[in-house]
Structures are given as C-alpha cells and as structure tokens.
Design an enzyme around this catalytic site. Structure first.
Site, PDB file in Angstrom:
ATOM      1  N   ASP A  11       0.918  -1.177   0.141  1.00 17.37           N
ATOM      2  CA  ASP A  11       0.051   0.073   0.041  1.00 17.37           C
ATOM      3  C   ASP A  11       0.829   1.269   0.081  1.00 17.37           C
ATOM      4  O   ASP A  11       1.974   0.921   0.164  1.00 17.37           O
ATOM      5  CB  ASP A  11      -0.820  -0.027   1.215  1.00 17.37           C
ATOM      6  CG  ASP A  11      -1.776   1.185   1.479  1.00 17.37           C
ATOM      7  OD1 ASP A  11      -2.386   1.822   0.152  1.00 17.37           O
ATOM      8  OD2 ASP A  11      -1.873   1.831   2.455  1.00 17.37           O
ATOM      9  N   SER A  12       0.380   2.489  -0.178  1.00 15.78           N
ATOM     10  CA  SER A  12       1.263   3.581  -0.073  1.00 15.78           C
ATOM     11  C   SER A  12       1.508   3.900   1.504  1.00 15.78           C
ATOM     12  O   SER A  12       2.409   4.713   1.600  1.00 15.78           O
ATOM     13  CB  SER A  12       0.136   4.903  -0.393  1.00 15.78           C
ATOM     14  OG  SER A  12      -1.019   4.596   0.148  1.00 15.78           O
ATOM     15  N   CYS A  74      -4.513  -1.480  -1.793  1.00 21.26           N
ATOM     16  CA  CYS A  74      -4.718  -0.198  -1.933  1.00 21.26           C
ATOM     17  C   CYS A  74      -5.845  -0.107  -3.086  1.00 21.26           C
ATOM     18  O   CYS A  74      -5.441  -0.559  -4.446  1.00 21.26           O
ATOM     19  CB  CYS A  74      -3.289   0.301  -2.482  1.00 21.26           C
ATOM     20  SG  CYS A  74      -3.391   2.181  -3.055  1.00 21.26           S
ATOM     21  N   GLU A 153      -3.027   8.274   8.756  1.00 21.89           N
ATOM     22  CA  GLU A 153      -1.337   8.023   8.721  1.00 21.89           C
ATOM     23  C   GLU A 153      -0.759   8.739  10.052  1.00 21.89           C
ATOM     24  O   GLU A 153       0.104   8.412  10.714  1.00 21.89           O
ATOM     25  CB  GLU A 153      -0.640   8.867   7.584  1.00 21.89           C
ATOM     26  CG  GLU A 153      -0.776   8.026   6.362  1.00 21.89           C
ATOM     27  CD  GLU A 153       0.108   6.837   6.171  1.00 21.89           C
ATOM     28  OE1 GLU A 153       1.261   6.733   6.635  1.00 21.89           O
ATOM     29  OE2 GLU A 153      -0.401   5.863   5.417  1.00 21.89           O
ATOM     30  N   CYS A 185     -11.283   2.762   0.604  1.00 23.46           N
ATOM     31  CA  CYS A 185      -9.660   3.199   0.434  1.00 23.46           C
ATOM     32  C   CYS A 185      -9.112   2.411   1.846  1.00 23.46           C
ATOM     33  O   CYS A 185      -9.785   2.455   2.960  1.00 23.46           O
ATOM     34  CB  CYS A 185      -9.333   4.701   0.883  1.00 23.46           C
ATOM     35  SG  CYS A 185      -7.781   5.273   1.084  1.00 23.46           S
ATOM     36  N   HIS A 187      -7.166   2.871   4.085  1.00 25.01           N
ATOM     37  CA  HIS A 187      -7.100   3.875   5.208  1.00 25.01           C
ATOM     38  C   HIS A 187      -8.247   3.982   6.088  1.00 25.01           C
ATOM     39  O   HIS A 187      -8.019   4.096   7.140  1.00 25.01           O
ATOM     40  CB  HIS A 187      -6.305   5.175   4.826  1.00 25.01           C
ATOM     41  CG  HIS A 187      -4.840   5.112   4.420  1.00 25.01           C
ATOM     42  ND1 HIS A 187      -4.371   4.649   3.271  1.00 25.01           N
ATOM     43  CD2 HIS A 187      -4.044   5.629   5.261  1.00 25.01           C
ATOM     44  CE1 HIS A 187      -2.969   4.665   3.328  1.00 25.01           C
ATOM     45  NE2 HIS A 187      -2.742   5.317   4.270  1.00 25.01           N
TER      46      HIS A 187
HETATM   47  N1  DGL Z   1      -4.782   3.219   0.795  1.00 23.97           N
HETATM   48  C1  DGL Z   1      -4.729   3.758  -0.333  1.00 23.97           C
HETATM   49  C2  DGL Z   1      -6.140   3.365  -1.018  1.00 23.97           C
HETATM   50  O1  DGL Z   1      -6.733   2.198  -0.720  1.00 23.97           O
HETATM   51  C3  DGL Z   1      -4.128   4.912  -0.939  1.00 23.97           C
HETATM   52  C4  DGL Z   1      -4.391   6.082  -0.043  1.00 23.97           C
HETATM   53  C5  DGL Z   1      -3.404   7.326  -0.643  1.00 23.97           C
HETATM   54  O2  DGL Z   1      -2.168   7.134  -0.502  1.00 23.97           O
HETATM   55  O3  DGL Z   1      -4.159   8.256  -1.271  1.00 23.97           O
HETATM   56  O4  DGL Z   1      -6.507   3.972  -1.842  1.00 23.97           O
END
Ligand code: DGL
Length: 270
Positions: A11-12, A74, A153, A185, A187
């Site tokens: 993931d990011s 992600c 984050e 997402c 996150h």
């Molecule tokens: N967690 C990621 C997603 O599911 C990316 C969030 C990001 O880096 O903007 O899209």
C-alpha cells in the site's frame, strides 16, 4: 513455486495493514512481507502513470523477497495500475476493488450504495463499473475523501477534527440515503468508528478487506500454494521512510507482539 514462500502485500502507507489484519485472521499459517510506501504517500491524488511506476518498483522489490502472490492492498493501485502490472509478473495478483464491490452489492437493501475513496479511485469510476456489471439496478454515489488518508497516517483515528472532516465529506451521501457505504480506501477502516458514528446505525459499512482475504484463500487453494510448514509464520515489514513511526502504529493494530520494520527505498527497482 514454493508454497512456503510469503505473501507480498503493499500500500502507499499504513492503510494496507487493515488488509494484513484480515489475511492474518483468514490465513494464520501464512507468512507476509508488507511494503508501505510511506515516503510517497498519498497515492490518491497522483496520476495513473506515477502510480503504475511506483507499484512496479514495489512489486519488483517484493519479488526479491520471493513472494508467491501479491495482494494490492490499495484501492487506488487496484483501480489505476493493477491491470497493467499484473501482466508483468509471474505470480497471482489480488486487488481490493472487485471483492469490495461484491460485498457492497450483498449489503444494500435499498439499492443505494455510497463509495468513499481517494480522488483517483473515484475518478476511475471502477466501483460503479463492477457494481453495474453484476447488479445493474443499484445506484452508486461516489465521494472522494482525501483528508482521511493523512488523518489515518497521523493516527488521529477518533479526534474531533476527524469527526468534523467526516461530517463535511459524508453529508451528501447521507442526503442520498445510501444504506451501504464502501470504505473504498484501505486507510478508511482505521476511521471506521467516526465514519459509522456520522453515517448512523442504518448504514452498513463495507470493508473490502474481509472479502479480499477470502479471495486470497481461493487463489492460493486453486494454485496449490497454501503454506504447508507447521512452523510459526514469519512476517516482515518494510517502508520507504519512517520505520519507527510505522512500527508503533502497526503494533497497535495487528495481533503480533514485536514487529520488525526496516526502511528500504525501491526507487532503483526499475
Ligand atoms: N490506501 C490507499 C487506497 O486504498 C491509498 C491512499 C493514498 O495514498 O492516497 O486507495
């Protein structure tokens, strides 16, 4: 392919840990190598070209760890880069969007589904596309919530500021009377408490991570890749920056005691 090899997950940043958590529950015998691109987060506002290039570098790094499958934990990468990069590697790739769309279709009763995700995922229209293919009768309402990523984050999972941001982002989906809301997402499940509070009891929050872990089980089974060793699995975590901060965060949400996290730059994996 060695079935005792680890599963690669990326993931990011910390968001993919919500998927790792479900994989650990569904497949407790499997080893995991995680990569969080913390130096380059967020991905959600970047172009498909940039995200594809970053994802390729990470997948190449994961291949050096001899992974047997790669979970793209992600949504943004699943929406914008997965179709391209999965053709370039010799292991199965599992994204999070298709499993999430499937769960949402099952969860809605009034056929009004909300999708919250990054700008990239919303603009791609990918959830709507998958949903309309299997359930043409559903109405889909998307809303980009970019500020949720830095809040997650930062670990501000239930602060007042997070609630205010959620109220502002989610107001229009409440007006649309959606009864299922996809946390599109990885996150966002970290902010589930606040999102649930704002949306209210009548709305089912859909976390694609559950179905993704199930999908991974099927893929490993079908490819005869389930781990057979009866020794403890070994998990490794890598980030592109801020290993100590990441370790503290990961320790607070994963069911493991002592996580080892290392900094590794993947820029050279072209
Ligand atoms: N967690 C990621 C997603 O599911 C990316 C969030 C990001 O880096 O903007 O899209």
């Amino acid at each position: 392919m060695n079935n005792n090899a680890p599963i690669g997950v990326f993931d990011s940043g910390v968001g993919g840990l919500t998927v790792v958590k479900e994989i650990m529950k569904a497949l407790p015998n499997e080893s995991i190598v995680y990569y969080g691109d913390t130096a380059r987060v967020p991905y959600g506002s970047k172009s498909a070209e940039t995200i594809t290039a970053y994802s390729r570098q990470i997948a190449k790094f994961l291949m050096t760890q001899e992974v047997k499958a790669i979970v793209v934990a992600c949504n943004t990468v699943s929406a914008l880069a997965l179709e391209t990069i999965k053709e370039e590697f010799d292991v199965p790739f599992i994204g999070v969007v298709k499993p999430g769309a499937k769960m949402a279709a099952q969860a809605t009763k009034n056929k009004k589904i909300g999708i919250i995700a990054t700008e990239g995922t919303i603009q791609s229209g990918i959830y709507e596309k998958f949903l309309k293919t299997t359930s043409p009768e559903v109405e889909v309402f998307g809303k980009a919530c970019p500020l949720f990523v830095p809040l997650a984050e930062e670990g501000w999972l239930s602060d007042d500021v997070t609630k205010q941001v959620a109220q502002r982002y989610l107001a229009e989906l409440k007006e649309r009377k959606v009864d299922a809301l996809v946390l599109g997402c990885t996150h966002y499940p970290l902010l589930r408490g606040v999102i649930g509070e704002v949306m209210g009891d009548g709305v089912t929050l859909v976390n694609p991570a559950y179905e993704t872990a199930k999908e991974l089980c099927y893929v490993l089974e079908d490819n005869h890749l389930l781990r057979e060793a009866n020794t403890q699995p070994v998990h490794k975590f890598y980030v592109s920056d801020g290993a100590e901060k990441f370790r503290r965060f990961a320790n607070s949400i994963l069911p493991c005691d002592h996580l080892e996290v290392e900094d590794v730059a993947v820029k050279s994996f072209e």
